[in-house]
Write a protein that holds these residues in place. Structure first.
Motif, PDB file in Angstrom:
ATOM      1  N   ILE A   8       0.867  -1.173   0.000  1.00 45.31           N
ATOM      2  CA  ILE A   8       0.000   0.000   0.000  1.00 45.31           C
ATOM      3  C   ILE A   8       0.902   1.221   0.000  1.00 45.31           C
ATOM      4  CG2 ILE A   8      -0.208  -0.015   2.519  1.00 45.31           C
ATOM      5  CD1 ILE A   8      -3.049   1.118   2.166  1.00 45.31           C
ATOM      6  N   ASN A   9       0.550   2.206  -0.792  1.00 48.37           N
ATOM      7  CA  ASN A   9       1.321   3.448  -0.791  1.00 48.37           C
ATOM      8  C   ASN A   9       1.092   4.170   0.527  1.00 48.37           C
ATOM      9  OD1 ASN A   9       2.360   3.096  -3.397  1.00 48.37           O
ATOM     10  ND2 ASN A   9       0.492   3.916  -4.301  1.00 48.37           N
ATOM     11  N   LYS A  10       2.146   4.748   1.073  1.00 51.49           N
ATOM     12  CA  LYS A  10       2.038   5.359   2.405  1.00 51.49           C
ATOM     13  C   LYS A  10       1.015   6.488   2.449  1.00 51.49           C
ATOM     14  CE  LYS A  10       5.969   8.422   1.846  1.00 51.49           C
ATOM     15  NZ  LYS A  10       7.224   8.869   2.368  1.00 51.49           N
ATOM     16  N   ASP A  11       0.808   7.194   1.358  1.00 55.46           N
ATOM     17  CA  ASP A  11      -0.197   8.258   1.336  1.00 55.46           C
ATOM     18  C   ASP A  11      -1.614   7.695   1.484  1.00 55.46           C
ATOM     19  OD1 ASP A  11       1.827  10.113   1.026  1.00 55.46           O
ATOM     20  OD2 ASP A  11       1.653  10.160  -1.160  1.00 55.46           O
ATOM     21  N   GLU A  12      -1.803   6.461   1.053  1.00 59.36           N
ATOM     22  CA  GLU A  12      -3.124   5.835   1.134  1.00 59.36           C
ATOM     23  C   GLU A  12      -3.473   5.416   2.559  1.00 59.36           C
ATOM     24  OE1 GLU A  12      -5.545   5.338  -1.377  1.00 59.36           O
ATOM     25  OE2 GLU A  12      -4.245   6.849  -2.280  1.00 59.36           O
ATOM     26  N   ILE A  13      -2.473   5.121   3.372  1.00 57.64           N
ATOM     27  CA  ILE A  13      -2.738   4.690   4.749  1.00 57.64           C
ATOM     28  C   ILE A  13      -3.502   5.775   5.499  1.00 57.64           C
ATOM     29  CG2 ILE A  13      -1.689   4.054   6.958  1.00 57.64           C
ATOM     30  CD1 ILE A  13       0.615   2.826   5.297  1.00 57.64           C
ATOM     31  N   GLY A  14      -3.114   7.028   5.301  1.00 55.88           N
ATOM     32  CA  GLY A  14      -3.778   8.139   5.980  1.00 55.88           C
ATOM     33  C   GLY A  14      -5.214   8.356   5.552  1.00 55.88           C
ATOM     34  N   LYS A  15      -5.618   7.737   4.478  1.00 59.45           N
ATOM     35  CA  LYS A  15      -6.987   7.880   3.987  1.00 59.45           C
ATOM     36  C   LYS A  15      -7.929   6.819   4.553  1.00 59.45           C
ATOM     37  CE  LYS A  15      -5.386   9.888  -0.358  1.00 59.45           C
ATOM     38  NZ  LYS A  15      -5.262   9.672  -1.807  1.00 59.45           N
ATOM     39  N   VAL A  16      -7.367   5.817   5.220  1.00 59.47           N
ATOM     40  CA  VAL A  16      -8.198   4.759   5.790  1.00 59.47           C
ATOM     41  C   VAL A  16      -8.903   5.312   7.026  1.00 59.47           C
ATOM     42  CG1 VAL A  16      -8.229   2.435   6.758  1.00 59.47           C
ATOM     43  CG2 VAL A  16      -6.605   2.986   4.943  1.00 59.47           C
ATOM     44  N   GLU A  17     -10.204   5.148   7.079  1.00 58.16           N
ATOM     45  CA  GLU A  17     -10.996   5.670   8.191  1.00 58.16           C
ATOM     46  C   GLU A  17     -10.838   4.816   9.434  1.00 58.16           C
ATOM     47  OE1 GLU A  17     -15.081   6.295   7.188  1.00 58.16           O
ATOM     48  OE2 GLU A  17     -14.580   7.475   5.412  1.00 58.16           O
ATOM     49  N   ILE A  18     -10.894   5.492  10.582  1.00 60.09           N
ATOM     50  CA  ILE A  18     -10.868   4.825  11.884  1.00 60.09           C
ATOM     51  C   ILE A  18     -12.085   5.305  12.652  1.00 60.09           C
ATOM     52  CG2 ILE A  18      -9.683   4.640  14.104  1.00 60.09           C
ATOM     53  CD1 ILE A  18      -7.066   4.888  12.708  1.00 60.09           C
ATOM     54  N   LEU A  19     -12.825   4.354  13.212  1.00 58.95           N
ATOM     55  CA  LEU A  19     -13.956   4.709  14.061  1.00 58.95           C
ATOM     56  C   LEU A  19     -13.420   4.975  15.464  1.00 58.95           C
ATOM     57  CD1 LEU A  19     -16.483   1.950  12.940  1.00 58.95           C
ATOM     58  CD2 LEU A  19     -16.407   4.332  12.199  1.00 58.95           C
ATOM     59  N   LEU A  20     -13.688   6.161  15.983  1.00 55.63           N
ATOM     60  CA  LEU A  20     -13.213   6.463  17.319  1.00 55.63           C
ATOM     61  C   LEU A  20     -14.120   7.448  18.024  1.00 55.63           C
ATOM     62  CD1 LEU A  20     -10.527   9.123  17.545  1.00 55.63           C
ATOM     63  CD2 LEU A  20     -11.170   8.356  15.287  1.00 55.63           C
ATOM     64  N   PRO A  21     -14.219   7.272  19.336  1.00 51.44           N
ATOM     65  CA  PRO A  21     -14.962   8.252  20.121  1.00 51.44           C
ATOM     66  C   PRO A  21     -14.199   9.572  20.129  1.00 51.44           C
ATOM     67  CG  PRO A  21     -14.462   6.272  21.423  1.00 51.44           C
ATOM     68  CD  PRO A  21     -13.718   6.176  20.139  1.00 51.44           C
ATOM     69  N   VAL A  22     -14.917  10.670  20.079  1.00 52.18           N
ATOM     70  CA  VAL A  22     -14.280  11.983  20.084  1.00 52.18           C
ATOM     71  C   VAL A  22     -13.633  12.263  21.441  1.00 52.18           C
ATOM     72  CG1 VAL A  22     -14.688  14.465  19.832  1.00 52.18           C
ATOM     73  CG2 VAL A  22     -15.861  12.855  18.337  1.00 52.18           C
ATOM     74  N   ALA A  23     -14.287  11.845  22.507  1.00 51.86           N
ATOM     75  CA  ALA A  23     -13.782  12.105  23.865  1.00 51.86           C
ATOM     76  C   ALA A  23     -12.547  11.256  24.142  1.00 51.86           C
ATOM     77  CB  ALA A  23     -14.864  11.828  24.898  1.00 51.86           C
ATOM     78  N   ILE A  24     -11.444  11.909  24.448  1.00 49.30           N
ATOM     79  CA  ILE A  24     -10.189  11.202  24.719  1.00 49.30           C
ATOM     80  C   ILE A  24     -10.317  10.293  25.940  1.00 49.30           C
ATOM     81  CG2 ILE A  24      -9.118  13.021  26.115  1.00 49.30           C
ATOM     82  CD1 ILE A  24      -7.222  11.011  23.496  1.00 49.30           C
ATOM     83  N   GLU A  25     -11.141  10.681  26.919  1.00 44.95           N
ATOM     84  CA  GLU A  25     -11.324   9.849  28.115  1.00 44.95           C
ATOM     85  C   GLU A  25     -11.982   8.520  27.758  1.00 44.95           C
ATOM     86  OE1 GLU A  25     -10.857   8.298  31.645  1.00 44.95           O
ATOM     87  OE2 GLU A  25      -9.928  10.167  30.981  1.00 44.95           O
TER      88      GLU A  25
END
Length: 106
Positions: free
Chosen positions: A46-63
């Motif tokens: 995978i091209n390294k620029d493409e890795i940053g385009k992969v979505e991650i599901l995450l809660p907004v609250a850091i806690e």
């Protein structure tokens, strides 16, 4: 994390590191990674620029990320502990078996 011959260094910003580790292992992330992988390359890459385009599901609250990350960290520790216990039990049973064989009359 290394992909193919290049190295992609992921720097967590506004995301808890252990949560990020768990998110990367998720099927959702892995599917997104697969969709951006070059299908004609062998081995896959995978091209390294493409890795940053992969979505991650995450809660907004850091806690909340910290709590989820802590849960997975404790779960990983518990799994590792049980694996070590099983290895130790196996090693002990093996040495007991070997000792019994040595002392057995032929």
């Amino acid at each position: 994390m290394a992909f193919y011959v290049s190295l992609a260094l992921l720097k967590p910003r506004n995301i808890e590191s252990y949560f990020l580790n768990s998110a990367i292992k998720s099927s959702f992330f892995q599917k997104g990674l697969q969709e951006r992988t070059l299908v004609t390359a062998v081995p896959k890459k995978i091209n390294k620029d493409e890795i940053g385009k992969v979505e991650i599901l995450l809660p907004v609250a850091i806690e909340e990320q910290r709590q989820i990350g802590a849960f997975f960290r404790s779960l990983d520790s518990l799994i590792a502990l049980h694996q070590r216990e099983r290895v130790e039990q196996f090693a002990q049973s093996g040495s007991s078996f070997n000792n019994a064989c040595k002392h057995r009359a032929v």
